[in-house]
Motif scaffolding. Structure first.
Motif, PDB file in Angstrom:
ATOM      1  N   ILE A   1      59.723  37.018  65.744  1.00  0.00           N
ATOM      2  CA  ILE A   1      58.681  36.789  65.175  1.00  0.00           C
ATOM      3  C   ILE A   1      58.211  35.132  65.418  1.00  0.00           C
ATOM      4  O   ILE A   1      59.039  34.459  66.037  1.00  0.00           O
ATOM      5  CB  ILE A   1      58.412  37.181  64.045  1.00  0.00           C
ATOM      6  CG1 ILE A   1      59.527  36.684  62.873  1.00  0.00           C
ATOM      7  CG2 ILE A   1      58.422  38.817  63.688  1.00  0.00           C
ATOM      8  CD1 ILE A   1      59.381  37.181  61.389  1.00  0.00           C
ATOM      9  N   GLU A   2      57.165  34.623  65.000  1.00  0.00           N
ATOM     10  CA  GLU A   2      56.832  33.358  65.126  1.00  0.00           C
ATOM     11  C   GLU A   2      57.944  32.493  64.429  1.00  0.00           C
ATOM     12  O   GLU A   2      58.564  32.573  63.532  1.00  0.00           O
ATOM     13  CB  GLU A   2      55.556  33.159  64.368  1.00  0.00           C
ATOM     14  CG  GLU A   2      55.087  31.674  64.815  1.00  0.00           C
ATOM     15  CD  GLU A   2      54.723  31.390  66.235  1.00  0.00           C
ATOM     16  OE1 GLU A   2      55.874  30.772  66.872  1.00  0.00           O
ATOM     17  OE2 GLU A   2      53.758  31.618  66.733  1.00  0.00           O
ATOM     18  N   GLN A   3      58.130  30.980  65.220  1.00  0.00           N
ATOM     19  CA  GLN A   3      59.055  30.228  64.479  1.00  0.00           C
ATOM     20  C   GLN A   3      58.621  29.640  63.331  1.00  0.00           C
ATOM     21  O   GLN A   3      57.404  29.671  62.979  1.00  0.00           O
ATOM     22  CB  GLN A   3      59.257  29.061  65.561  1.00  0.00           C
ATOM     23  CG  GLN A   3      59.920  29.542  66.706  1.00  0.00           C
ATOM     24  CD  GLN A   3      61.290  29.755  66.685  1.00  0.00           C
ATOM     25  OE1 GLN A   3      62.143  28.757  65.857  1.00  0.00           O
ATOM     26  NE2 GLN A   3      62.037  30.916  67.003  1.00  0.00           N
TER      27      GLN A   3
ATOM     28  N   THR B   1      55.437  39.890  57.665  1.00  0.00           N
ATOM     29  CA  THR B   1      53.881  39.461  57.265  1.00  0.00           C
ATOM     30  C   THR B   1      53.555  38.779  58.713  1.00  0.00           C
ATOM     31  O   THR B   1      54.506  37.760  59.049  1.00  0.00           O
ATOM     32  CB  THR B   1      53.967  38.485  56.285  1.00  0.00           C
ATOM     33  OG1 THR B   1      54.195  39.632  54.994  1.00  0.00           O
ATOM     34  CG2 THR B   1      52.348  38.121  55.900  1.00  0.00           C
ATOM     35  N   PHE B   2      52.365  38.670  59.285  1.00  0.00           N
ATOM     36  CA  PHE B   2      52.039  38.064  60.445  1.00  0.00           C
ATOM     37  C   PHE B   2      50.820  37.205  60.249  1.00  0.00           C
ATOM     38  O   PHE B   2      49.888  37.663  59.699  1.00  0.00           O
ATOM     39  CB  PHE B   2      51.715  39.101  61.257  1.00  0.00           C
ATOM     40  CG  PHE B   2      52.807  40.161  61.907  1.00  0.00           C
ATOM     41  CD1 PHE B   2      54.124  39.709  62.422  1.00  0.00           C
ATOM     42  CD2 PHE B   2      52.786  41.481  61.401  1.00  0.00           C
ATOM     43  CE1 PHE B   2      55.174  40.381  62.614  1.00  0.00           C
ATOM     44  CE2 PHE B   2      53.786  42.541  61.351  1.00  0.00           C
ATOM     45  CZ  PHE B   2      55.042  41.867  61.892  1.00  0.00           C
ATOM     46  N   GLY B   3      50.742  35.938  60.646  1.00  0.00           N
ATOM     47  CA  GLY B   3      49.759  34.959  60.845  1.00  0.00           C
ATOM     48  C   GLY B   3      49.218  35.017  62.221  1.00  0.00           C
ATOM     49  O   GLY B   3      49.183  35.884  63.037  1.00  0.00           O
TER      50      GLY B   3
ATOM     51  N   LYS C   1      70.549  37.036  46.486  1.00  0.00           N
ATOM     52  CA  LYS C   1      69.720  36.111  47.148  1.00  0.00           C
ATOM     53  C   LYS C   1      69.644  36.685  48.441  1.00  0.00           C
ATOM     54  O   LYS C   1      70.413  36.445  49.416  1.00  0.00           O
ATOM     55  CB  LYS C   1      70.354  34.674  46.982  1.00  0.00           C
ATOM     56  CG  LYS C   1      70.381  34.360  45.284  1.00  0.00           C
ATOM     57  CD  LYS C   1      70.733  32.905  45.416  1.00  0.00           C
ATOM     58  CE  LYS C   1      70.884  32.431  43.943  1.00  0.00           C
ATOM     59  NZ  LYS C   1      71.311  30.943  44.013  1.00  0.00           N
ATOM     60  N   VAL C   2      68.117  36.819  48.931  1.00  0.00           N
ATOM     61  CA  VAL C   2      67.932  37.221  50.165  1.00  0.00           C
ATOM     62  C   VAL C   2      66.798  36.198  50.621  1.00  0.00           C
ATOM     63  O   VAL C   2      65.778  36.451  50.185  1.00  0.00           O
ATOM     64  CB  VAL C   2      67.550  38.809  50.276  1.00  0.00           C
ATOM     65  CG1 VAL C   2      67.102  39.108  51.846  1.00  0.00           C
ATOM     66  CG2 VAL C   2      68.424  39.692  49.586  1.00  0.00           C
ATOM     67  N   PRO C   3      67.140  35.141  51.529  1.00  0.00           N
ATOM     68  CA  PRO C   3      65.866  34.254  51.951  1.00  0.00           C
ATOM     69  C   PRO C   3      64.924  35.043  53.022  1.00  0.00           C
ATOM     70  O   PRO C   3      65.169  36.248  53.667  1.00  0.00           O
ATOM     71  CB  PRO C   3      66.649  33.323  52.671  1.00  0.00           C
ATOM     72  CG  PRO C   3      67.929  34.022  53.546  1.00  0.00           C
ATOM     73  CD  PRO C   3      68.321  35.063  52.444  1.00  0.00           C
ATOM     74  N   VAL C   4      63.662  34.320  52.956  1.00  0.00           N
ATOM     75  CA  VAL C   4      62.768  34.576  53.816  1.00  0.00           C
ATOM     76  C   VAL C   4      63.020  34.067  55.196  1.00  0.00           C
ATOM     77  O   VAL C   4      63.453  32.764  55.219  1.00  0.00           O
ATOM     78  CB  VAL C   4      61.442  34.097  53.242  1.00  0.00           C
ATOM     79  CG1 VAL C   4      60.195  34.223  54.274  1.00  0.00           C
ATOM     80  CG2 VAL C   4      61.112  34.711  51.698  1.00  0.00           C
ATOM     81  N   ILE C   5      63.133  34.775  56.249  1.00  0.00           N
ATOM     82  CA  ILE C   5      63.487  34.531  57.541  1.00  0.00           C
ATOM     83  C   ILE C   5      62.335  34.807  58.656  1.00  0.00           C
ATOM     84  O   ILE C   5      61.311  35.449  58.282  1.00  0.00           O
ATOM     85  CB  ILE C   5      64.647  35.172  57.937  1.00  0.00           C
ATOM     86  CG1 ILE C   5      64.523  36.723  58.152  1.00  0.00           C
ATOM     87  CG2 ILE C   5      65.864  34.794  57.158  1.00  0.00           C
ATOM     88  CD1 ILE C   5      65.725  37.411  59.042  1.00  0.00           C
ATOM     89  N   CYS C   6      62.360  33.922  59.642  1.00  0.00           N
ATOM     90  CA  CYS C   6      61.506  34.107  60.870  1.00  0.00           C
ATOM     91  C   CYS C   6      62.226  33.721  62.179  1.00  0.00           C
ATOM     92  O   CYS C   6      63.407  33.220  62.173  1.00  0.00           O
ATOM     93  CB  CYS C   6      60.120  33.491  60.778  1.00  0.00           C
ATOM     94  SG  CYS C   6      60.622  31.615  60.371  1.00  0.00           S
TER      95      CYS C   6
ATOM     96  N   SER D   1      60.296  23.540  58.623  1.00  0.00           N
ATOM     97  CA  SER D   1      61.324  24.583  58.723  1.00  0.00           C
ATOM     98  C   SER D   1      60.794  25.631  57.693  1.00  0.00           C
ATOM     99  O   SER D   1      61.756  26.445  57.367  1.00  0.00           O
ATOM    100  CB  SER D   1      62.678  23.806  58.157  1.00  0.00           C
ATOM    101  OG  SER D   1      62.712  23.470  56.796  1.00  0.00           O
ATOM    102  N   VAL D   2      59.643  25.579  57.307  1.00  0.00           N
ATOM    103  CA  VAL D   2      58.961  26.818  56.606  1.00  0.00           C
ATOM    104  C   VAL D   2      58.586  28.018  57.446  1.00  0.00           C
ATOM    105  O   VAL D   2      57.807  27.762  58.370  1.00  0.00           O
ATOM    106  CB  VAL D   2      57.896  26.120  55.730  1.00  0.00           C
ATOM    107  CG1 VAL D   2      57.308  27.334  54.775  1.00  0.00           C
ATOM    108  CG2 VAL D   2      58.544  25.211  54.772  1.00  0.00           C
ATOM    109  N   CYS D   3      58.733  29.200  56.968  1.00  0.00           N
ATOM    110  CA  CYS D   3      58.162  30.313  57.475  1.00  0.00           C
ATOM    111  C   CYS D   3      56.758  30.635  57.263  1.00  0.00           C
ATOM    112  O   CYS D   3      56.290  31.378  56.506  1.00  0.00           O
ATOM    113  CB  CYS D   3      58.880  31.752  57.561  1.00  0.00           C
ATOM    114  SG  CYS D   3      60.557  31.477  58.396  1.00  0.00           S
ATOM    115  N   SER D   4      55.840  29.953  57.635  1.00  0.00           N
ATOM    116  CA  SER D   4      54.523  29.754  57.260  1.00  0.00           C
ATOM    117  C   SER D   4      53.453  30.555  57.944  1.00  0.00           C
ATOM    118  O   SER D   4      52.299  31.023  57.590  1.00  0.00           O
ATOM    119  CB  SER D   4      54.062  28.112  57.252  1.00  0.00           C
ATOM    120  OG  SER D   4      53.970  27.804  58.835  1.00  0.00           O
ATOM    121  N   VAL D   5      53.789  30.925  59.376  1.00  0.00           N
ATOM    122  CA  VAL D   5      52.842  31.987  59.980  1.00  0.00           C
ATOM    123  C   VAL D   5      53.715  33.273  59.925  1.00  0.00           C
ATOM    124  O   VAL D   5      52.823  34.139  59.242  1.00  0.00           O
ATOM    125  CB  VAL D   5      53.165  31.320  61.436  1.00  0.00           C
ATOM    126  CG1 VAL D   5      52.191  32.309  62.347  1.00  0.00           C
ATOM    127  CG2 VAL D   5      52.768  29.898  61.695  1.00  0.00           C
TER     128      VAL D   5
END
Length: 499
Positions: free
Chosen positions: A248-250, A299-301, A270-275, A255-259
């Motif tokens: 999915i998008e970088q 989730t997709f931007g 603890k399960v982090p958000v990844i992309c 370094s935040v998975c904003s898209v």
């Protein structure tokens, strides 16, 4: 004498009448009638029946005439006994009416429990089999042990995993049957889900990306947990996710998975958000005791890149030998291998690939070393070193990549992005010997501001590594890298050894 002139035969007859006549005619009328009845009733019956006791399974008992006791009984008792025999005989005659048998007769109970049940069972079996000697499919399925039919399996190709199921049952669950390491009666059932909003209950299910993924949307899946389900049967304590493919998008430059993002709900570790790119990665989701479900959410931007994923969902019962230790997001079970941060890639690009807000443990099961030798022993040391790469950075958590250096001197060293390797020391040891827990920079080394990578070992058990990053890439001052150069994360080789 008077009888001397008579023939001998006549004399014998007269004497016999005189001798027996008194006793015969002295009996009461009732006894004469009884003898007559006895003679008339049993003239045609076998003599052995008269000498034997009544047996409920002898055919003569069903059609027999009244006994002596019944003959002396009142007329009503005789009728009652006859009706009882007739009622029991009717039970064996074909009838379209449902006859409710009496339950107050000892003979009825005996017949019902020992004879009629067998007849009924045999009749039902013949109906199910269609006059076949082999048991029906559904009869076999009802007698199967569910735990033996939903066991994990591997396809003979070695590229897929599933559960052992008979082919019809596999089709019922929507799977496809392939050859695998199951017994002769079962196939390796590969179950796949290719839609959003699906409900998964079957172990080793693959979640495949739908054909089209739209920007500005989301796609989720729910893993239902219920030990009353025949396909689970045991309480589930962990779920393992294997990312067969994942793109999915970088993340953005911070370094935040904003898209695009992937996240999990329902786990207590603890399960982090990844992309980004995560082919070959895995996660363990530890569940609360009363968990009924876990959710996987994409989730997709706005983006033009193609998104696709294929994630294997394995359910681990609470008594499984494959459970990861508490708090471990990743668990490695071999003596040698590699550990890689999410979204790391061997690439020439120096844009940010490290992900923000990572805070989880990579854990290692203690293994036997020198397995092939007679002196196999439990490992006492775990060692880490750089992976062999072609163009990427094997270790890039903070600091500048040109020139690459390890953590700097000072209290602020390794305060933003770093790993914690308890009891770490360089191997071979440097002089003076230093022991460090935290490592950061763009080289893995025990030395401060070192320019040469080192192998770092630890004998602290259980073997584990903590990976932690902050919430940004360049906004936090001091030890974060140049704004024009993003960090990559790391790829490290590991090896369990004897001290």
């Amino acid at each position: 004498m008077l009888l001397s002139g008579l023939p001998p035969l006549i004399v014998f007859s007269v004497v016999f009448i005189i001798i027996t006549g008194t006793s015969a005619f002295d009996n009461s009328d009732d006894e004469v009638i009884e003898q007559d009845r006895h003679h008339d009733d049993y003239a045609s019956e076998p003599s052995y029946f008269i000498r034997t006791s009544i047996h409920p399974f002898k055919r003569y008992w069903m059609n027999r005439p009244p006994t002596f006791a019944e003959s002396r009984s009142s007329e009503g008792e005789i009728i009652e006994a006859s009706e009882e025999r007739a009622r029991m005989l009717n039970r064996f005659k074909p009838s379209n009416k449902r006859v409710v048998p009496a339950v107050d007769s000892g003979d009825d109970d005996l017949l019902s429990s020992r004879f009629l049940t067998r007849i009924q069972s045999k009749s039902n079996k013949n109906k199910k089999n269609g006059n076949s000697n082999a048991p029906s499919f559904f009869a076999r399925m009802r007698n199967m042990n569910p735990l033996s039919t939903f066991m994990p399996c591997e396809a003979t190709t070695g590229k897929e995993g599933g559960v052992c199921l008979p082919s019809p049952v596999c089709s019922f669950y929507g799977g496809r049957a392939v050859d695998g390491d199951c017994n002769m009666a079962s196939s390796c059932c590969i179950n796949e889900v290719e839609k959003c909003g699906a409900l998964v209950t079957l172990n080793n299910t693959y979640w495949q990306a739908p054909a089209a993924v739209s920007s500005g949307s989301s796609c989720g899946l729910t893993v239902k947990l219920d030990e009353n389900l025949v396909e689970q049967k045991k309480p589930i304590c962990q779920i393992r996710l294997d990312f067969i493919s994942f793109l999915i998008e970088q993340p953005n430059e911070q370094s935040v998975c904003s898209v695009d993002s992937f996240q999990v709900a329902g786990a207590i570790n603890k399960v982090p958000v990844i992309c980004g790119d995560n082919d070959g990665q895995h996660m363990y989701l530890t569940l609360p005791r009363d968990a009924t479900s876990a959710q996987l959410i994409m989730t997709f931007g706005t983006s033009t890149i193609p998104r696709f994923w294929r994630i294997k969902i394995a359910m681990l019962p609470c008594d499984s030998d494959d459970l990861a230790p508490d708090e471990c997001l990743q668990y490695f079970t071999s003596t040698v291998g590699s550990i890689v941060t999410f979204n790391w890639k061997d690439t020439t690009s120096r844009t940010t690939r490290q992900l923000a807000n990572q805070d989880y443990y990579m854990c290692f099961r203690t293994e036997l070393v020198h397995r092939q030798a007679a002196s196999a022993q439990v490992a006492t040391t775990l060692c880490l070193s750089h992976c062999q790469v072609s163009s990427g950075l094997p270790f890039s958590l903070s600091g500048d990549a040109e020139p690459p250096t390890s953590q700097s001197i000072g209290d602020e060293s390794c305060s933003n992005d770093y790993i914690v390797f308890p009891g770490g020391y360089s191997f071979p040891p440097t002089v003076p010997v230093k022991q460090r827990d935290r490592f950061c920079g763009s080289i893995l080394s025990q030395a401060e501001s070192g320019t040469l990578p080192q192998t770092i070992c630890s004998s602290a058990k259980p073997f584990r590594l903590l990976y932690r990053t902050n919430s940004d890439e360049t906004l936090t001052p001091a030890t974060d890298p140049n704004p024009l150069l993003g960090n990559q994360g790391f790829c490290l080789k590991y090896e369990q050894r004897l001290s």
